[in-house]
Design an enzyme around this catalytic site. Structure first.
Site, mmCIF file in Angstrom:
data_model
loop_
_atom_site.group_PDB
_atom_site.id
_atom_site.type_symbol
_atom_site.label_atom_id
_atom_site.label_comp_id
_atom_site.label_asym_id
_atom_site.label_seq_id
_atom_site.Cartn_x
_atom_site.Cartn_y
_atom_site.Cartn_z
ATOM 1 N N GLN A 1 -1.826 2.157 10.049
ATOM 2 C CA GLN A 1 -0.553 2.294 9.311
ATOM 3 C C GLN A 1 0.480 3.070 10.134
ATOM 4 O OE1 GLN A 1 -3.581 2.786 8.005
ATOM 5 N NE2 GLN A 1 -3.648 2.356 5.818
ATOM 6 N N ARG B 1 -7.457 0.004 -6.780
ATOM 7 C CA ARG B 1 -7.692 1.091 -5.804
ATOM 8 C C ARG B 1 -7.857 2.403 -6.593
ATOM 9 N NH1 ARG B 1 -4.207 1.312 -0.523
ATOM 10 N NH2 ARG B 1 -6.169 2.186 0.243
ATOM 11 N N ASN C 1 -5.389 12.467 0.724
ATOM 12 C CA ASN C 1 -4.479 11.596 1.491
ATOM 13 C C ASN C 1 -5.330 10.817 2.492
ATOM 14 O OD1 ASN C 1 -1.763 10.691 2.102
ATOM 15 N ND2 ASN C 1 -1.946 11.794 4.023
ATOM 16 N N LYS C 2 -4.671 9.968 3.257
ATOM 17 C CA LYS C 2 -5.367 9.105 4.219
ATOM 18 C C LYS C 2 -6.373 9.889 5.046
ATOM 19 C CE LYS C 2 -5.145 5.603 4.611
ATOM 20 N NZ LYS C 2 -6.150 4.756 3.906
ATOM 21 N N ASP D 1 -1.989 10.941 -1.963
ATOM 22 C CA ASP D 1 -2.391 9.924 -2.940
ATOM 23 C C ASP D 1 -2.698 10.532 -4.297
ATOM 24 O OD1 ASP D 1 -2.899 8.544 -0.256
ATOM 25 O OD2 ASP D 1 -2.936 6.975 -1.783
ATOM 26 N N ARG E 1 0.858 -1.188 0.000
ATOM 27 C CA ARG E 1 0.000 0.000 0.000
ATOM 28 C C ARG E 1 0.890 1.232 0.000
ATOM 29 N NH1 ARG E 1 2.340 1.968 3.794
ATOM 30 N NH2 ARG E 1 0.781 3.596 3.756
ATOM 31 N N GLY E 2 0.238 2.398 -0.133
ATOM 32 C CA GLY E 2 0.997 3.639 -0.311
ATOM 33 C C GLY E 2 1.031 3.942 -1.807
ATOM 34 N N ALA E 3 0.746 5.198 -2.169
ATOM 35 C CA ALA E 3 0.531 5.533 -3.585
ATOM 36 C C ALA E 3 1.683 5.117 -4.507
ATOM 37 C CB ALA E 3 0.225 7.026 -3.704
HETATM 38 O O1 MRU Z 1 -4.500 3.298 2.263
HETATM 39 P P1 MRU Z 1 -3.023 3.478 2.168
HETATM 40 O O2 MRU Z 1 -2.280 2.921 3.337
HETATM 41 O O3 MRU Z 1 -2.466 3.032 0.844
HETATM 42 O O4 MRU Z 1 -2.848 5.066 2.247
HETATM 43 C C1 MRU Z 1 -1.563 5.589 2.156
HETATM 44 C C2 MRU Z 1 -1.519 7.063 2.309
HETATM 45 O O5 MRU Z 1 -2.520 7.728 2.473
HETATM 46 C C3 MRU Z 1 -0.165 7.694 2.126
HETATM 47 O O6 MRU Z 1 -0.069 8.861 2.896
HETATM 48 C C4 MRU Z 1 0.015 8.066 0.650
HETATM 49 O O7 MRU Z 1 -0.269 6.974 -0.170
HETATM 50 C C5 MRU Z 1 1.379 8.556 0.377
HETATM 51 S S1 MRU Z 1 2.572 7.280 0.410
HETATM 52 C C6 MRU Z 1 4.062 7.992 0.083
#
Ligand code: MRU
Length: 316
Positions: A175, A81, A226-227, A216, A50-52
């Site tokens: 996370q 996603r 973002n999250k 994201d 996970r993470g963009a």
């Molecule tokens: O749902 P996730 O864990 O994939 O969400 C991740 C985030 O919101 C991060 O802040 C974002 O993807 C940036 S990662 C460098």
């Protein structure tokens, strides 16, 4: 030679993508072996990776595992996603490449270089003794590199500009509590975990000097997805005069999305919140550009007016 504290969430070895399973970290360091695009897609949807930027790189490797039906595999991976624009961006980068695996490996190392550059730029905004708050995880685990917001924290620590990190636990999948704390422990950076609802009290008490988060998707006008929980942090930061920074590579900037209203927000299964109850589980939120002090990218530090700053950075 990787640094002793480096974390690599993705490896492509012997015809397979190995994914460090982030669902079970930090309790276990176990790897999922993917030999097909469908297995990679499953790792992305279930958030083993996970993470963009990391899901973009995983999808690029996933396409390297496709047989004849490369377009079908791209469609499957793209649908995993909806919010992070890096996913579709990375797929587009490799789709027509003559050697998909070579291009995927290139994206992987380009991500590392972008992280290092934006982390250095971001860290230069910090001052000795700073206590920074971060949300979710935007470190090496989320980028398959060095980290965006996590990279800024790491560079600020290495430059002697950071005293400690406040880590939001980040409900519902934790996370922050599971992944950011794992990374900070490995890097030897002092941190304290807080419940997501503590940030206001900490800011009111003058215990937070900066907020730094990842993204994201950043719209053309500078609105940031973002999250979920990022937007309330930005509102609190504005109320308390705390700088609110976003750290992201240019692959997270989507010139085709005019503003935050047009960003698709992923809704995940209610069972992730509390099994058996009728929960609404929005995975992301949108922070309006006016609440963002600066965006750290590999092409420079962007500041308002964002529309112009973003257009100029993408042109470069
Ligand atoms: O749902 P996730 O864990 O994939 O969400 C991740 C985030 O919101 C991060 O802040 C974002 O993807 C940036 S990662 C460098």
């Amino acid at each position: 030679m990787p640094e002793p504290t480096s974390i690599e969430p993705l490896r492509f070895e012997e015809g397979a993508l190995l994914v460090l399973d982030q669902r079970v970290l930090p309790a276990a360091e176990s790897w999922v072996r993917c030999e097909t695009p469908a297995e990679v897609a499953d790792c992305i949807s279930s958030m083993a990776v996970r993470g963009a930027p990391a899901i973009g790189i995983a999808a690029a490797y996933g396409l390297a595992l496709a047989g004849e039906d490369r377009d079908g595999a791209a469609e499957l991976l793209r649908a995993t996603r909806p919010t992070a624009v890096n996913l579709g961006w990375a797929i587009d980068q490799v789709l027509d490449a003559p050697d998909v695996l070579a291009r995927a490996r290139e994206l992987h190392s380009e991500q590392h270089a972008a992280d290092r550059r934006l982390a250095e730029l971001g860290a230069s905004r910090f001052e000795a003794g700073d206590r920074a708050l971060t949300h979710c995880n935007a470190g090496a685990l989320a980028t398959a590199g060095y980290g965006t917001a996590g990279g800024v924290l790491r560079a600020a620590w290495e430059q002697g500009r950071l005293q400690q990190v406040w880590v939001d636990e980040t409900r519902p999948l934790l996370q922050g509590a599971r992944l950011t704390s794992y990374e900070l422990t490995r890097a030897g950076i002092p941190y304290r975990l807080i419940t997501d609802s503590s940030a206001g009290t900490l800011m009111a008490r003058g215990m937070v000097d900066r907020v730094v988060v990842g993204a994201d998707r950043i719209a053309a006008n500078g609105d940031v997805a973002n999250k979920v929980g990022t937007y309330p942090l930005a509102v609190l930061a504005a109320r308390h005069g705390v700088p609110f920074y976003v750290a992201a590579p240019l692959s997270t900037v989507d010139a085709g999305t005019p503003s935050g209203d047009a960003i698709p927000i992923e809704e995940r299964d209610a069972s992730e919140v509390v099994p058996g109850l009728p929960a609404l589980n929005l995975a992301f939120d949108v922070t309006p550009a006016e609440l963002v002090t600066a965006i750290f990218t590999e092409a420079g530090v962007l500041e308002a007016p964002y529309e112009e700053a973003i257009a100029a950075a993408l042109d470069r």
